[in-house]
Design a protein around this motif. Structure first.
Motif, PDB file in Angstrom:
ATOM      1  N   ASP A 270       0.834  -1.207   0.000  1.00 32.12           N
ATOM      2  CA  ASP A 270       0.000   0.000   0.000  1.00 32.12           C
ATOM      3  C   ASP A 270       0.870   1.259   0.000  1.00 32.12           C
ATOM      4  OD1 ASP A 270      -2.351  -1.491   0.105  1.00 32.12           O
ATOM      5  OD2 ASP A 270      -2.214  -1.675   2.282  1.00 32.12           O
ATOM      6  N   TYR A 271       1.926   1.249   0.800  1.00 28.56           N
ATOM      7  CA  TYR A 271       2.832   2.389   0.822  1.00 28.56           C
ATOM      8  C   TYR A 271       3.459   2.618  -0.549  1.00 28.56           C
ATOM      9  CZ  TYR A 271       2.636   2.355   5.945  1.00 28.56           C
ATOM     10  OH  TYR A 271       2.228   2.408   7.252  1.00 28.56           O
ATOM     11  N   ALA A 272       3.841   1.535  -1.204  1.00 25.49           N
ATOM     12  CA  ALA A 272       4.469   1.651  -2.522  1.00 25.49           C
ATOM     13  C   ALA A 272       3.511   2.287  -3.527  1.00 25.49           C
ATOM     14  CB  ALA A 272       4.911   0.271  -3.019  1.00 25.49           C
ATOM     15  N   VAL A 273       2.240   1.907  -3.458  1.00 20.97           N
ATOM     16  CA  VAL A 273       1.235   2.492  -4.352  1.00 20.97           C
ATOM     17  C   VAL A 273       1.110   3.994  -4.104  1.00 20.97           C
ATOM     18  CG1 VAL A 273      -1.224   2.542  -4.940  1.00 20.97           C
ATOM     19  CG2 VAL A 273      -0.060   0.357  -4.606  1.00 20.97           C
TER      20      VAL A 273
ATOM     21  N   ILE B  83     -13.678   1.532   6.668  1.00 24.13           N
ATOM     22  CA  ILE B  83     -14.000   0.448   5.740  1.00 24.13           C
ATOM     23  C   ILE B  83     -12.816   0.132   4.823  1.00 24.13           C
ATOM     24  CG2 ILE B  83     -15.032   1.867   3.910  1.00 24.13           C
ATOM     25  CD1 ILE B  83     -17.190  -0.265   3.621  1.00 24.13           C
ATOM     26  N   VAL B  84     -12.067   1.171   4.446  1.00 21.02           N
ATOM     27  CA  VAL B  84     -10.897   0.950   3.598  1.00 21.02           C
ATOM     28  C   VAL B  84      -9.823   0.185   4.361  1.00 21.02           C
ATOM     29  CG1 VAL B  84      -8.982   2.100   2.431  1.00 21.02           C
ATOM     30  CG2 VAL B  84     -11.312   2.934   2.110  1.00 21.02           C
ATOM     31  N   LYS B  85      -9.585   0.585   5.595  1.00 18.59           N
ATOM     32  CA  LYS B  85      -8.495   0.002   6.378  1.00 18.59           C
ATOM     33  C   LYS B  85      -8.786  -1.451   6.767  1.00 18.59           C
ATOM     34  CE  LYS B  85      -5.500   1.319  10.246  1.00 18.59           C
ATOM     35  NZ  LYS B  85      -5.299   2.314  11.338  1.00 18.59           N
ATOM     36  N   ASP B  86     -10.052  -1.735   7.069  1.00 18.47           N
ATOM     37  CA  ASP B  86     -10.382  -3.052   7.630  1.00 18.47           C
ATOM     38  C   ASP B  86     -10.883  -4.071   6.610  1.00 18.47           C
ATOM     39  OD1 ASP B  86      -9.703  -1.961  10.027  1.00 18.47           O
ATOM     40  OD2 ASP B  86     -11.757  -1.759  10.776  1.00 18.47           O
ATOM     41  N   GLU B  87     -11.442  -3.621   5.489  1.00 21.78           N
ATOM     42  CA  GLU B  87     -12.141  -4.546   4.597  1.00 21.78           C
ATOM     43  C   GLU B  87     -11.455  -4.799   3.253  1.00 21.78           C
ATOM     44  OE1 GLU B  87     -14.585  -6.237   5.707  1.00 21.78           O
ATOM     45  OE2 GLU B  87     -14.883  -5.109   7.560  1.00 21.78           O
ATOM     46  N   LEU B  88     -10.527  -3.951   2.856  1.00 24.44           N
ATOM     47  CA  LEU B  88      -9.949  -4.100   1.526  1.00 24.44           C
ATOM     48  C   LEU B  88      -8.649  -4.894   1.570  1.00 24.44           C
ATOM     49  CD1 LEU B  88     -10.554  -0.594  -0.066  1.00 24.44           C
ATOM     50  CD2 LEU B  88     -12.035  -2.594  -0.046  1.00 24.44           C
ATOM     51  N   PRO B  89      -8.373  -5.668   0.534  1.00 23.64           N
ATOM     52  CA  PRO B  89      -7.121  -6.438   0.484  1.00 23.64           C
ATOM     53  C   PRO B  89      -5.919  -5.542   0.215  1.00 23.64           C
ATOM     54  CG  PRO B  89      -8.380  -6.752  -1.538  1.00 23.64           C
ATOM     55  CD  PRO B  89      -9.256  -5.966  -0.607  1.00 23.64           C
ATOM     56  N   VAL B  90      -4.745  -6.068   0.490  1.00 24.54           N
ATOM     57  CA  VAL B  90      -3.492  -5.333   0.260  1.00 24.54           C
ATOM     58  C   VAL B  90      -3.391  -4.929  -1.207  1.00 24.54           C
ATOM     59  CG1 VAL B  90      -0.980  -5.538   0.267  1.00 24.54           C
ATOM     60  CG2 VAL B  90      -2.312  -6.489   2.149  1.00 24.54           C
TER      61      VAL B  90
ATOM     62  N   LEU C 234      -4.665   1.621  -3.388  1.00 20.81           N
ATOM     63  CA  LEU C 234      -5.251   2.325  -4.520  1.00 20.81           C
ATOM     64  C   LEU C 234      -6.462   3.156  -4.099  1.00 20.81           C
ATOM     65  CD1 LEU C 234      -5.241   2.863  -7.546  1.00 20.81           C
ATOM     66  CD2 LEU C 234      -6.637   0.813  -7.860  1.00 20.81           C
ATOM     67  N   VAL C 235      -7.299   2.626  -3.211  1.00 21.05           N
ATOM     68  CA  VAL C 235      -8.478   3.367  -2.757  1.00 21.05           C
ATOM     69  C   VAL C 235      -8.071   4.555  -1.897  1.00 21.05           C
ATOM     70  CG1 VAL C 235     -10.592   3.228  -1.384  1.00 21.05           C
ATOM     71  CG2 VAL C 235      -9.995   1.375  -2.942  1.00 21.05           C
ATOM     72  N   LEU C 236      -7.055   4.379  -1.064  1.00 24.40           N
ATOM     73  CA  LEU C 236      -6.554   5.523  -0.296  1.00 24.40           C
ATOM     74  C   LEU C 236      -5.929   6.563  -1.226  1.00 24.40           C
ATOM     75  CD1 LEU C 236      -5.035   3.741   2.820  1.00 24.40           C
ATOM     76  CD2 LEU C 236      -7.005   5.263   2.770  1.00 24.40           C
TER      77      LEU C 236
END
Length: 506
Positions: A4-7, A296-303, A308-310
């Motif tokens: 996620d950081y790399a994205v 919802i982004v932090k807890d429900e979305l895959p790596v 990308l959503v953030l």
């Protein structure tokens, strides 16, 4: 979180690279402030959608969905309605004026005497819009990197100021197109379906939540009406929106490209409300509705998808922040500072062959100065909602009537316009002090005061000079721009009737 950081880091680096590339294209005032008035339908639609759909529309829209259900879409929905109205009824005429600011339009319409007061009001609005957008970085970077509020604001604000200062509107246009794509993928194509599935589908959502969550008018008729007054009308007259209209390469681009962007906003509004409603099923006891998006982004979305959503949320904030920043700097330089220096009407003549590179340097300096100011104010300010409400109340209460009146009513005069700006602005300020900043009455009565004063004073004063109206009609018709006179009107045209020439030249 490494993926996620790399994205996110790749996204931020891309924004800076776009700024550097835009700097190579922005060689004139026109290129720097309005992207050379050369955007086609695809790029125009994407950038227009990006500028109006900011952090409030994304994070705030999901929060309203969490709090009110599907009717939480109304705030963003009214933004889309305003953009549609602007595009269908006014954008072609606005684009043909070939100006840089709303105040320059008022000068052309009323004879060069309405600019500086309207410029101050517009500057205050764009400044607070930029500040509130910059504050939103704190929420996103806190989720991403767990940094404190000040560091988050400085980090996000510095990136936006950097690429905006480097390439002006070209950099902002390029970054906004990337941001539009990221938002579309991140919010509409990924977060929306994932949220609905995680909540158990629409059937489970209806079973778990009260029926009012699915009432289209559940948020309340008065609230919807207030949204229309503030956001729909605000879309018609904001400098940040008009400056994007000025980038269109043709009337058709402005009309149809804006219509596509407005329709996209309506879809985005419904998507945000549905995501918020799904979050209410999964997390019924959140402390704040505005935390629904991040949760919802932090807890429900895959790596990877989470990154990308953030990035999509970050894109939403950056697009509004950069658009408001360049609008604020343009108004400060062209409508306020240049008039203080005595350069009245210089921008109202359109861009000709004698544009100088130092105008780019001057506008670049103003973006840098305004950007630093925005970051400092954002660090010091706490109540975002109140600040944004003050900005929109001043904008709509003070400027809506003179601008729309100038476009639609021939009998409106400069005295009427200036009186309306003052009456509406002072009424809004006084009523906010009496009823409270977040009350609905200030915008209701402020608009009524502005309209009444505009009509009464315009009818009580001599009509606008025929030469000024003739120049105005010529610009609205899209005829080639001629040099501006000292009062902001166009220079004499030998083809005009003799009596018009005599009145214009004295």
């Amino acid at each position: 979180m490494a993926v996620d950081y790399a994205v996110i880091v790749a996204y931020l680096a891309g924004m800076l690279a776009m700024g550097w590339w835009g700097m190579r294209r922005a060689k004139s005032k026109s290129e720097f402030l309005v992207a050379g008035r050369r955007l086609g339908p695809g790029m125009y639609s994407g950038t227009m959608a990006a500028i109006v759909l900011g952090g409030a529309s994304t994070i705030g829209g999901v929060g309203l969905g969490y709090q009110y259900g599907l009717s939480g879409a109304w705030m963003v929905f009214t933004i889309g309605l305003g953009l549609l109205a602007l595009s269908v009824f006014f954008s072609a005429r606005i684009a043909r004026l070939k100006v840089y600011t709303v105040s320059e339009m008022l000068d052309l319409r009323y004879g060069g005497r309405a600019g500086i007061i309207s410029g101050v009001v517009m500057w205050a609005y764009t400044l607070m819009l930029a500040v509130t957008s910059t504050i939103a970085y704190a929420t996103i970077f806190d989720v991403l990197f767990d940094v404190n509020r000040t560091v988050a604001i400085v980090l996000g604000g510095t990136i936006v100021v950097a690429y905006s200062t480097l390439g002006g509107m070209w950099s902002i246009t390029l970054t906004d197109m990337v941001q539009f794509v990221v938002k579309t993928i991140g919010v509409l194509l990924l977060l929306l379906p994932i949220a609905v599935v995680k909540a158990g589908g629409f059937g489970e959502m209806k079973a778990q939540l009260p029926t009012e969550y699915f009432d289209p008018l559940g948020i309340g008729g008065e609230t919807i009406f207030t949204y229309v007054l503030i956001y729909t009308f605000g879309m018609l007259i904001g400098q940040d929106i008009w400056q994007r209209v000025f980038t269109a390469r043709s009337d058709r681009t402005a009309r149809w490209g804006g219509t596509v962007a407005g329709t996209y906003c309506l879809v985005y509004a419904i998507a945000g409300a549905v995501i918020g409603t799904a979050a209410k099923v999964m997390y019924p006891d959140l402390a704040s509705p505005d935390s629904a998006f991040a949760t919802i982004v932090k807890d429900e979305l895959p790596v990877g998808v989470r990154g990308l959503v953030l990035a999509a949320a970050l894109a939403a904030v950056m697009s509004t922040s950069s658009g408001a920043l360049i609008a604020c700097a343009t108004v400060a330089n062209n409508d306020i500072w240049s008039r203080i220096r005595g350069v009245v009407g210089r921008g109202a003549g359109g861009e000709g062959p004698h544009e100088e590179v130092d105008e780019v340097k001057g506008n670049r300096a103003f973006i840098l100065i305004m950007g630093i100011g925005v970051i400092l104010i954002a660090i010091a300010l706490n109540d975002v909602v109140e600040a944004l409400t003050v900005a929109y109340n001043l904008l709509v209460g003070g400027l809506l009537v003179p601008i729309i009146g100038g476009l639609l009513w021939r009998r409106g005069t400069a005295a009427g316009a200036l009186s309306a700006v003052c009456a509406g602005g002072l009424a809004v300020i006084g009523l906010m002090g009496h009823y409270g900043i977040l009350a609905n009455q200030p915008i209701y009565y402020g608009l009524l005061a502005s309209l009444t004063v505009y009509v009464v004073v315009s009818l009580a004063t001599p009509p606008t000079d025929a030469a000024v109206l003739a120049a105005w009609r010529e610009r609205l018709a899209g005829n080639p721009a001629r040099p501006a006179c000292e009062d902001g009107t166009l220079a004499p045209d030998p083809a005009e009737p003799t009596d018009v020439l005599n009145r214009r030249t004295g």
